[in-house]
Enzyme design. Sequence first.
Site, PDB file in Angstrom:
ATOM      1  N   GLU A 250      -1.806  -5.720   8.645  1.00  0.00           N
ATOM      2  CA  GLU A 250      -0.895  -5.109   9.600  1.00  0.00           C
ATOM      3  C   GLU A 250      -1.355  -5.289  11.043  1.00  0.00           C
ATOM      4  OE1 GLU A 250       0.847  -1.478   6.797  1.00  0.00           O
ATOM      5  OE2 GLU A 250      -0.125  -1.013   8.699  1.00  0.00           O
TER       6      GLU A 250
ATOM      7  N   LYS B 222      -1.642  -9.531   2.771  1.00  0.00           N
ATOM      8  CA  LYS B 222      -0.916  -9.074   3.959  1.00  0.00           C
ATOM      9  C   LYS B 222      -1.772  -8.101   4.748  1.00  0.00           C
ATOM     10  CE  LYS B 222       2.690  -6.162   3.847  1.00  0.00           C
ATOM     11  NZ  LYS B 222       2.286  -5.105   4.841  1.00  0.00           N
TER      12      LYS B 222
ATOM     13  N   ASP C  21      -1.126  -6.229  -0.371  1.00  0.00           N
ATOM     14  CA  ASP C  21      -1.514  -5.550   0.861  1.00  0.00           C
ATOM     15  C   ASP C  21      -3.019  -5.291   0.859  1.00  0.00           C
ATOM     16  OD1 ASP C  21       0.344  -5.066   2.848  1.00  0.00           O
ATOM     17  OD2 ASP C  21       1.179  -3.301   1.879  1.00  0.00           O
TER      18      ASP C  21
ATOM     19  N   ASP D 195       0.828  -1.207   0.000  1.00  0.00           N
ATOM     20  CA  ASP D 195       0.000   0.000   0.000  1.00  0.00           C
ATOM     21  C   ASP D 195       0.864   1.259   0.000  1.00  0.00           C
ATOM     22  OD1 ASP D 195       0.895  -0.107   2.595  1.00  0.00           O
ATOM     23  OD2 ASP D 195      -1.083  -0.253   3.513  1.00  0.00           O
ATOM     24  N   SER D 196       2.197   1.075   0.015  1.00  0.00           N
ATOM     25  CA  SER D 196       3.100   2.194  -0.226  1.00  0.00           C
ATOM     26  C   SER D 196       2.875   2.792  -1.608  1.00  0.00           C
ATOM     27  CB  SER D 196       4.558   1.746  -0.091  1.00  0.00           C
ATOM     28  OG  SER D 196       4.787   0.543  -0.822  1.00  0.00           O
TER      29      SER D 196
ATOM     30  N   GLU E  13       9.100  -4.579  10.564  1.00  0.00           N
ATOM     31  CA  GLU E  13       9.530  -3.298  10.003  1.00  0.00           C
ATOM     32  C   GLU E  13       9.996  -2.331  11.082  1.00  0.00           C
ATOM     33  OE1 GLU E  13       8.063   0.405   7.139  1.00  0.00           O
ATOM     34  OE2 GLU E  13       6.800  -1.386   7.331  1.00  0.00           O
TER      35      GLU E  13
END
Length: 289
Positions: free
Chosen positions: A123, A121, A91, A52-53, A190
């Site tokens: 978070e 993925k 993501d 999602d970056s 991270e």
Amino acid sequence: MSAHAAPKKRITLGDLAAKKAAGEPIVMVTAYDYPSAQIVDAAGVDVVLVGDSAAMTVLGYDSTVPVTVDEMIMLTAAVRRGLQAPLLIADLPFGSYEASDAIAVATAQRFVKETGCDLVKIERGGTSVDRARAIVAAGIPVVGHVGLTPQTATSLGGYRAQGRTAEEALRLRDSAVALQEAGCSAIVLEAIPSDVTAAIMPLMEIPVIGIGAGAATDGQVLVFHDLLGIYDGGAARFVKRYADLRTAAIAGVEQYAAEVREGVYPAPEHGYGMPAAEAERLQDLLAGR
């Protein structure tokens, strides 16, 4: 790939497990479209993450939060079309899985059906552990993500390293273990101290991919635009630039613009011609003969 080249063997979760067992580092990188997917595939990486970056590197948002499911699905599907060998992770964007197990499963199913991704993925620990367990129970492999979690960076005090106190480190360890016990196939750590990573790794039976988490993990991931010097935003401490494509691209476009303005481009070799007989006939037609 040429018409006669043999298709590459697709990398599987079993291959990642074998790499972990053999102590062979796993290489992951992000990609967000068809050409970047082709590049990283040709480079021989093991895993590709449509992160999602993309919200910042591709779509111009100021954080990962605004990116939508539809936008991420479009990007992930494009990456899928450009990949042959690497495992593909997508993501799930902010707001698309947190509210309930049912919503999380439905979002994950949509990604798999519409993009062809191999894993999704999510978070954080906490309620995300329950969401991971539900998605796994629905038959979709999940990657967990602990430490600096960009979707909730505001609540973490911004984009900064996590786990710098003993108590925070224990919470990260517990989250990683909980995600593993929920059935996650891999974990991303991270922006956490190397000491914390070293404390977590002996407890991990699944592959662990680090980004700013030191060298003890089973593999590493970097953002495509960061490692190639494409993105104009600030780079985190853990980023190493392996190229400066932005500078080269600007120089190329500047040269093109200058040549157009100077009448240098296009030159005769950049155009198309007609057979002489047809050119003569055209002149006759134009003259009304």
